[in-house]
Design a protein around this motif. Sequence first.
Motif, mmCIF file in Angstrom:
data_model
loop_
_atom_site.group_PDB
_atom_site.id
_atom_site.type_symbol
_atom_site.label_atom_id
_atom_site.label_comp_id
_atom_site.label_asym_id
_atom_site.label_seq_id
_atom_site.Cartn_x
_atom_site.Cartn_y
_atom_site.Cartn_z
ATOM 1 N N LYS A 103 0.853 -1.204 0.000
ATOM 2 C CA LYS A 103 0.000 0.000 0.000
ATOM 3 C C LYS A 103 0.884 1.247 0.000
ATOM 4 C CE LYS A 103 -4.009 -2.232 1.147
ATOM 5 N NZ LYS A 103 -4.971 -2.528 0.106
ATOM 6 N N VAL A 142 -8.822 5.712 8.157
ATOM 7 C CA VAL A 142 -8.641 4.366 7.603
ATOM 8 C C VAL A 142 -7.218 3.898 7.871
ATOM 9 C CG1 VAL A 142 -8.872 2.937 5.540
ATOM 10 C CG2 VAL A 142 -10.331 4.945 5.829
ATOM 11 N N LYS A 144 -4.466 0.804 7.181
ATOM 12 C CA LYS A 144 -4.239 -0.323 6.269
ATOM 13 C C LYS A 144 -2.886 -0.972 6.519
ATOM 14 C CE LYS A 144 -6.910 1.793 2.531
ATOM 15 N NZ LYS A 144 -6.985 2.124 1.098
ATOM 16 N N VAL A 154 -7.692 -3.845 5.864
ATOM 17 C CA VAL A 154 -8.168 -2.455 5.898
ATOM 18 C C VAL A 154 -9.191 -2.292 7.016
ATOM 19 C CG1 VAL A 154 -9.444 -0.685 4.617
ATOM 20 C CG2 VAL A 154 -7.805 -2.141 3.414
ATOM 21 N N GLU A 186 -4.936 6.690 6.378
ATOM 22 C CA GLU A 186 -5.409 7.650 5.388
ATOM 23 C C GLU A 186 -6.780 8.214 5.688
ATOM 24 O OE1 GLU A 186 -5.068 5.263 1.734
ATOM 25 O OE2 GLU A 186 -7.244 5.087 1.712
ATOM 26 N N GLU A 187 -7.005 9.321 5.059
ATOM 27 C CA GLU A 187 -8.264 10.051 5.136
ATOM 28 C C GLU A 187 -9.416 9.152 4.676
ATOM 29 O OE1 GLU A 187 -9.763 13.733 2.244
ATOM 30 O OE2 GLU A 187 -7.962 12.582 1.791
ATOM 31 N N PHE A 188 -10.526 9.208 5.403
ATOM 32 C CA PHE A 188 -11.724 8.452 5.011
ATOM 33 C C PHE A 188 -12.421 9.189 3.879
ATOM 34 C CE2 PHE A 188 -16.348 7.879 5.340
ATOM 35 C CZ PHE A 188 -16.440 6.496 5.249
ATOM 36 N N LEU A 189 -12.758 8.459 2.832
ATOM 37 C CA LEU A 189 -13.463 9.062 1.692
ATOM 38 C C LEU A 189 -14.883 8.524 1.651
ATOM 39 C CD1 LEU A 189 -10.721 8.634 -1.074
ATOM 40 C CD2 LEU A 189 -11.200 10.688 0.277
ATOM 41 N N GLU A 193 -18.567 3.369 -4.631
ATOM 42 C CA GLU A 193 -17.347 2.793 -5.196
ATOM 43 C C GLU A 193 -17.577 2.263 -6.598
ATOM 44 O OE1 GLU A 193 -14.872 0.186 -2.691
ATOM 45 O OE2 GLU A 193 -16.058 0.926 -1.005
ATOM 46 N N LYS A 215 -19.377 -5.652 -1.455
ATOM 47 C CA LYS A 215 -18.402 -6.306 -0.575
ATOM 48 C C LYS A 215 -18.974 -6.817 0.736
ATOM 49 C CE LYS A 215 -14.023 -4.773 -2.242
ATOM 50 N NZ LYS A 215 -13.216 -3.605 -2.451
ATOM 51 N N LEU A 282 -8.789 4.319 -4.321
ATOM 52 C CA LEU A 282 -8.647 3.726 -2.988
ATOM 53 C C LEU A 282 -7.489 2.750 -2.967
ATOM 54 C CD1 LEU A 282 -12.342 2.795 -2.169
ATOM 55 C CD2 LEU A 282 -11.010 4.695 -1.218
ATOM 56 N N GLU A 283 -7.357 2.012 -4.067
ATOM 57 C CA GLU A 283 -6.312 0.989 -4.121
ATOM 58 C C GLU A 283 -6.115 0.580 -5.566
ATOM 59 O OE1 GLU A 283 -7.320 -2.957 -2.896
ATOM 60 O OE2 GLU A 283 -9.303 -2.855 -3.776
HETATM 61 P P1 AMP Z 1 -8.712 -1.584 -0.209
HETATM 62 O O1 AMP Z 1 -8.271 -3.010 0.036
HETATM 63 O O2 AMP Z 1 -7.649 -0.562 0.013
HETATM 64 O O3 AMP Z 1 -9.503 -1.390 -1.437
HETATM 65 O O4 AMP Z 1 -9.860 -1.350 0.849
HETATM 66 C C1 AMP Z 1 -10.956 -2.217 0.939
HETATM 67 C C2 AMP Z 1 -12.208 -1.418 1.123
HETATM 68 O O5 AMP Z 1 -12.062 -0.528 2.226
HETATM 69 C C3 AMP Z 1 -12.540 -0.514 -0.063
HETATM 70 O O6 AMP Z 1 -13.203 -1.190 -1.074
HETATM 71 C C4 AMP Z 1 -13.382 0.528 0.624
HETATM 72 O O7 AMP Z 1 -14.698 0.059 0.792
HETATM 73 C C5 AMP Z 1 -12.739 0.676 1.973
HETATM 74 N N1 AMP Z 1 -11.769 1.780 1.968
HETATM 75 C C6 AMP Z 1 -10.451 1.708 1.692
HETATM 76 N N2 AMP Z 1 -9.869 2.922 1.779
HETATM 77 C C7 AMP Z 1 -10.839 3.787 2.113
HETATM 78 C C8 AMP Z 1 -10.876 5.197 2.339
HETATM 79 N N3 AMP Z 1 -9.779 5.953 2.270
HETATM 80 N N4 AMP Z 1 -12.069 5.753 2.649
HETATM 81 C C9 AMP Z 1 -13.175 4.994 2.748
HETATM 82 N N5 AMP Z 1 -13.210 3.677 2.554
HETATM 83 C C10 AMP Z 1 -12.055 3.062 2.230
#
Ligand code: AMP
Length: 416
Positions: A103, A142, A144, A154, A186-189, A193, A215, A282-283
């Motif tokens: 990450k 958030v 990770k 996460v 990280e900042e929550f968004l 999605e 999910k 996000l990723e």
């Molecule tokens: P990731 O594996 O980084 O995609 O994270 C898995 C899930 O966590 C994502 O599909 C989002 O639903 C949630 N998520 C990850 N990062 C954030 C973020 N910065 N703000 C809000 N939700 C997040």
Amino acid sequence: MNVLIIGSGGREHALAWKLKQSPLLGKLHCIPGSAAIAELAACPPVRQDDQDGVYGYCAAQGVDLVVVGPEAPLAKGLSDFLTAKGLKVFGPSRRGAMLEASKQFAKEFMDRNEIPTAEFTVFYSAAFAREKIAANRKYPVVIKADGLAAGKGVRICRDEAEALAAVEDFMEKRVFGFSGSKVVMEEFLAGKEASVMALTDGESALLLPVSRDHKRLLDGGEGPNTGGMGAVCPVDLAEEDMAVIRTQVIQRFLSGLAKERIGFRGVIYAGVMLTADGPKVLEFNVRFGDPETQAVLPVIKSDLLPVLAACADGKLSGRELELLDGVCVSVVAAAAGYPEAPEKGRPITGLYERTPGVTVFHAGTEKKEDAWFTAGGRVLAVSAVGMDADEAREKAYAALAAIKFEGMQYRKDIGQ
Ligand code: AMP
Ligand code: GLY
């Protein structure tokens, strides 16, 4: 063209199903494959992490193209290894795979290349993490784990106590082992999605229709996070969001690859949050989404094989994909106890009922004599194509009603 797919899940079953339709296909192989994939491909007893074994098999069978499904073999350098031996591989280099496997690497790559993403800080020690969390005023936040954690690394933390608990679990208890040696905060968004996938040869990219994964385990987005309970494709995004995705995500990703000399022939998957300030990444994943693939491939009309081969060849430029004029809804049926402790070994019935436009992709099943049994958390996905989402949903749920196993769980609102 003889093709070898690496992997064994629902995504690989869907890839095998799609490639099997190609008039250019010679023989199809899959390592390790599954009982369901074995109906479409030869599945030899070779382990996917045995790079020499995989190469030996390719050489013996005259494999022309290797398509890698999961991230783990890519992160271990399977693509570099096979490419060095002269094989064509759809799947990025080990460095490219770090966009998913770290990450921190992904966030810093986005930062350097001005790809819109959440504000972040990297923690190298638990003490530093605690200091930063004590100073943080904005929740949720958030946290990770840096490395691969099978989609579980996460945590959305609502307050300081949850943030501290995440740091303790990841960095001190090492619940994901070495993956938690570094942590990103990280900042929550907020927003909806979308899963944006693009095929690429590292120089140009071809966007696949945008899809959406569901999910959470339960209807309405309730319950625990899972590997994905279903997907829909295409989802219509606003034209201004698509423009940002094309220019600020995909184009900048490609220029980042060039600047940083990262080899990337495969598929880049950006998990995007559609925020009030526009799309933010996000990723990154460096492979096809699962279960997105089970909803995306059925709406692609074109032969996928020459396009994947063009990516592996570095000759993607100018290629296009023709899409069906319809929507695909893919509903996952999971085992009782999923995601914590799925029950296995339950007989599955009704698998051979067939409706036009409906395909069943197996994720966790096995076959004993002529009977099918559950063998994993996500057991199968029923994908149906309709003129619109309502029709696709109706068809998918009608087909799913014929399939039964004890304790089957599925969401009733996929694609709504
Ligand atoms: P990731 O594996 O980084 O995609 O994270 C898995 C899930 O966590 C994502 O599909 C989002 O639903 C949630 N998520 C990850 N990062 C954030 C973020 N910065 N703000 C809000 N939700 C997040
Ligand atoms: N559907 C989420 C993923 O493939 O990572």
